[in-house]
Motif scaffolding. Structure first.
Motif, short mmCIF file in Angstrom:
data_model
loop_
_atom_site.label_atom_id
_atom_site.label_comp_id
_atom_site.label_asym_id
_atom_site.label_seq_id
_atom_site.Cartn_x
_atom_site.Cartn_y
_atom_site.Cartn_z
N LEU A 7 0.32 -0.46 -5.26
CA LEU A 7 -0.71 0.26 -6.01
C LEU A 7 -1.74 0.81 -5.05
O LEU A 7 -2.25 0.11 -4.19
CB LEU A 7 -1.37 -0.71 -6.99
N SER A 11 -5.99 4.30 -7.68
CA SER A 11 -5.39 4.03 -8.99
C SER A 11 -6.00 2.78 -9.62
O SER A 11 -6.24 2.73 -10.82
CB SER A 11 -3.87 3.86 -8.85
N ARG A 89 6.85 -6.45 -10.77
CA ARG A 89 6.53 -5.07 -11.14
C ARG A 89 6.81 -4.83 -12.63
O ARG A 89 6.07 -4.12 -13.30
CB ARG A 89 7.34 -4.09 -10.29
N GLY A 93 3.92 -3.66 -15.33
CA GLY A 93 4.05 -2.50 -16.20
C GLY A 93 3.90 -2.86 -17.67
O GLY A 93 3.22 -2.16 -18.42
N TRP A 161 -0.46 -5.84 -10.87
CA TRP A 161 -0.28 -4.82 -9.83
C TRP A 161 -0.72 -5.35 -8.47
O TRP A 161 -0.11 -5.07 -7.45
CB TRP A 161 -1.07 -3.58 -10.20
N TRP A 219 4.82 4.23 -15.61
CA TRP A 219 5.02 4.63 -14.21
C TRP A 219 5.30 3.42 -13.33
O TRP A 219 6.06 3.49 -12.35
CB TRP A 219 3.77 5.37 -13.72
N THR A 220 4.71 2.28 -13.68
CA THR A 220 4.89 1.06 -12.88
C THR A 220 6.27 0.43 -13.08
O THR A 220 6.85 -0.14 -12.16
CB THR A 220 3.81 0.03 -13.27
#
Length: 231
Positions: A7, A11, A89, A93, A161, A219-220
């Motif tokens: 990350l 962001s 991850r 998300g 993240w 996106w993650t």
């Protein structure tokens, strides 16, 4: 874990900025009360600013400490289990998507996640009462440090993240930038509580913010890696 998983600090700042109205429900009240407890008179604004900054410095400092502990645990897990990065991850998300749904008031499942920190908060919350009323910056700093452990879905989402970062130091910096992203709203609460409260309840603002957090979560998610692993 590959570099594209990490990350960026901007962001993290943006997530804090977008989601900070969620923080107002938990930390905003105590932040506003610090200002209202001060006697109005000469130097009021200076004392108010010092008190708010001390409280938020303690709060963000706790975020950094928690991120350090989480990163140490995730680093150990990654060294013992090859799929740790993929799992972390995916969880990060999902948590961001949950947070987005909560912000938009479409679904409040993030509350179940917040219960994870309830046992820790049950031990720390009595200590906060000993610091009230807050009469000086040292008390405000200590109160903020304790308040940083309050169960919060937005914090947990960003911690997911942070756990993806390549080093413990970069994980701590991720939460530092996240905390700085929440700072404008938290400071504004002390100065303009009514206006910020209106923004918090603004339906369109919440839906746009929720949708953006959901996009961050999507996106993650490591779709390509998951498909490759399952295939």
């Amino acid at each position: 874990m590959s570099p594209e998983l990490y990350l960026s600090y901007p962001s993290a700042f943006l997530i804090g900025l977008l989601g900070s109205t969620h923080c107002l429900g938990m930390c905003g009240g105590i932040s506003a009360s610090l200002s209202m407890a001060l006697p109005v008179g000469k130097g009021f604004r200076l004392r108010q600013s010092a008190m708010l900054l001390a409280f938020n410095a303690g709060r963000i400092g706790s975020y950094v400490l928690i991120a350090t502990l989480v990163a140490l645990a995730s680093t150990f897990a990654a060294s013992q289990w090859a799929l740790a990065g993929l799992v972390l991850r995916t969880l990060a998300g999902i948590l961001l998507i949950f947070m987005g749904l909560s912000m938009a008031r479409w679904w409040q499942g993030i509350r179940y996640v917040e219960r994870i920190g309830a046992p820790v908060w049950a031990r720390l919350s009595p200590l906060t009462r000993r610091l009230l009323p807050v009469n000086h910056g040292g008390q405000a700093l200590a109160l903020g440090a304790l308040w940083g452990w309050l169960p919060c879905g937005l914090v947990y989402s960003t911690l997911g993240w942070a756990a993806l970062q390549p080093t413990v130091g970069s994980a701590a910096l991720t939460m530092l930038f996240f905390g700085l992203g929440t700072l404008p709203s938290m400071l504004a609460t002390g100065y303009a509580a009514g206006w910020i409260q209106g923004l918090k309840t603004h339906r369109l603002f919440r839906k746009i913010t929720g949708a953006l957090l959901i996009l961050f979560g999507l996106w993650t998610l490591p779709f390509q890696q998951l498909v490759g692993h399952l295939g």
